[in-house]
Design an enzyme around this catalytic site. Structure first.
Site, mmCIF file in Angstrom:
data_model
loop_
_atom_site.group_PDB
_atom_site.id
_atom_site.type_symbol
_atom_site.label_atom_id
_atom_site.label_comp_id
_atom_site.label_asym_id
_atom_site.label_seq_id
_atom_site.Cartn_x
_atom_site.Cartn_y
_atom_site.Cartn_z
ATOM 1 N N ARG A 242 3.207 2.516 -0.282
ATOM 2 C CA ARG A 242 2.059 2.986 -0.805
ATOM 3 C C ARG A 242 2.217 3.631 -2.217
ATOM 4 O O ARG A 242 2.999 4.279 -2.536
ATOM 5 C CB ARG A 242 1.461 4.201 0.161
ATOM 6 C CG ARG A 242 1.037 3.642 1.574
ATOM 7 C CD ARG A 242 -0.390 2.722 1.297
ATOM 8 N NE ARG A 242 -0.686 2.405 2.790
ATOM 9 C CZ ARG A 242 -0.637 1.336 3.303
ATOM 10 N NH1 ARG A 242 0.215 0.380 2.449
ATOM 11 N NH2 ARG A 242 -1.239 0.956 4.556
ATOM 12 N N GLU A 271 -6.042 2.182 -5.312
ATOM 13 C CA GLU A 271 -6.446 0.882 -5.333
ATOM 14 C C GLU A 271 -7.768 0.727 -5.053
ATOM 15 O O GLU A 271 -8.212 1.350 -4.167
ATOM 16 C CB GLU A 271 -5.509 0.098 -4.213
ATOM 17 C CG GLU A 271 -4.131 -0.018 -4.449
ATOM 18 C CD GLU A 271 -3.392 -0.608 -3.445
ATOM 19 O OE1 GLU A 271 -4.209 -1.218 -2.470
ATOM 20 O OE2 GLU A 271 -2.070 -0.659 -3.027
ATOM 21 N N HIS A 289 -1.542 -5.819 -3.473
ATOM 22 C CA HIS A 289 -1.248 -5.582 -2.147
ATOM 23 C C HIS A 289 -1.333 -6.478 -1.231
ATOM 24 O O HIS A 289 -1.995 -6.762 -0.026
ATOM 25 C CB HIS A 289 -2.203 -4.506 -1.834
ATOM 26 C CG HIS A 289 -1.879 -3.571 -0.420
ATOM 27 N ND1 HIS A 289 -2.412 -2.248 -0.369
ATOM 28 C CD2 HIS A 289 -0.972 -3.973 0.642
ATOM 29 C CE1 HIS A 289 -1.933 -1.971 0.499
ATOM 30 N NE2 HIS A 289 -1.311 -2.749 1.358
HETATM 31 C C1 DGY Z 1 -0.245 -2.294 6.057
HETATM 32 O O1 DGY Z 1 -0.092 -2.921 7.062
HETATM 33 O O2 DGY Z 1 -0.295 -0.873 6.156
HETATM 34 C C2 DGY Z 1 -0.641 -3.178 4.827
HETATM 35 O O3 DGY Z 1 0.154 -2.092 3.985
HETATM 36 C C3 DGY Z 1 -2.056 -3.009 4.959
HETATM 37 O O4 DGY Z 1 -2.678 -1.891 4.504
#
Ligand code: DGY
Length: 323
Positions: A242, A271, A289
């Site tokens: 993240r 984001e 992402h």
């Molecule tokens: C997750 O599975 O956490 C991916 O990053 C999508 O948010």
């Protein structure tokens, strides 16, 4: 015990058609047909009378919204491994079970981690731009010198399932694996990886620092200027977890000064409104992402949630239940 076809499921997130079909074939499911993230009011409206709510990392389920969920909701499923968008304690307090998508996306995310490392280290942004510009004048020994990935030291911050999948790939690249985790792993999971009790100590041993830990109050902003300063020269920083785990100002300063050679980032704070420097710095290899974005992984995530819902309403313990 309720048969699956009688379970009412509201899929609030905009899932791929193939995944929506899994829900509609198995349950009495209604899916988001807006092609966008729903507002809190739309989500609340859609979930009235439903047994299950399915959402994803871009849907915020804070304590206030949890409080307003109808009593019919027994299960909340997140189509993600990240959990930071939900107030888990508030859900627990209301006796709502929470299912997520662990395991099935670890290998795809680990592939993406290597894509980030290779792309950043080998200057893919500049290389690709040169090919596309039509201005490439041919091979020269000076052109686009990057840093090696093979044989280097890889520091993994967060040695959960994704971290361990990254470590397995790293061994094939002849890398030495170092890691920092809340707890040291059992020997069968650690294998030859070297544990560091502190993140600063890990940084000192990381030619590549790969972030693979969850975002939480404890991890937000921990990859800061002090940690970046402890990296060896020419280090590469990658983030598959993240964005908010990195202090953006500190990383941007390190990328500009050359303290950090390059960054490979699949995730960003705020984001899609990312730090503007990440759009322009040539030594940033950014991806939107896409960590787990493969057809088969996205299907597997859906299947895992569907199996978990079926198990729950059949009175069994879903193996992807996280609360
Ligand atoms: C997750 O599975 O956490 C991916 O990053 C999508 O948010």
């Amino acid at each position: 015990m309720t048969s699956s076809s009688a379970v009412a499921v509201f899929v609030a997130c905009d899932l791929p058609n193939s995944v929506q079909n899994l829900f509609t074939q198995r349950f009495r499911a209604r899916c988001n047909d807006q092609g966008r993230t729903l507002t809190a009011a739309e989500l609340l409206d859609g979930v009235q009378g439903m047994d299950v709510l399915v959402l994803t990392a871009t849907d915020r389920l804070d304590a206030e919204l949890v409080e307003r969920l109808p009593d019919s909701v027994k299960v909340v499923c997140t189509y993600s491994i990240g959990l930071e968008h939900m107030d888990i304690e508030a859900l627990k307090a209301r006796g709502i079970a929470v299912l997520a998508t662990p395991d099935v996306l670890s290998e795809s995310c680990a592939d993406t981690a290597f894509l980030l490392m290779l792309g950043a280290a080998r200057r893919v942004v500049e290389s690709s731009a040169l090919v596309r510009s039509g201005e490439w004048t041919g091979w020269t020994p000076r052109q686009l010198l990057g840093v090696d990935v093979w044989g280097r030291r890889l520091g993994i911050l967060g040695m959960g399932r994704i971290g361990q999948a990254i470590a397995r790939r790293a061994r094939g690249f002849g890398m030495t694996v170092h890691y920092h985790n809340r707890r040291r792993l059992e020997p069968q999971f650690e294998e030859d990886a070297i544990y560091h009790a502190g993140l600063g100590e890990l940084a000192e041993h990381s030619d590549f620092l790969c972030i693979a830990c969850p975002s939480s109050p404890e991890t937000r902003g921990i990859v800061n200027g002090e940690i970046l300063a402890r990296l060896p020269a020419q280090a590469v920083v990658c983030n598959i977890a993240r964005g908010d785990i990195i202090d953006d100002e500190a990383l941007v300063a390190a990328l500009i000064s050359g303290k950090v050679a390059a960054a490979g980032l699949d995730v960003f704070a705020g984001e899609p409104d990312i730090h503007p420097a990440y759009r322009t710095l040539p030594n940033v290899f950014g991806l939107p992402h896409i960590g787990s974005s493969t057809e088969s992984t996205r299907l597997a995530m859906g299947e895992l949630l569907c199996d978990g819902i079926t198990a729950f309403f059949a009175g069994r313990q879903p193996n992807n239940r996280i609360a």
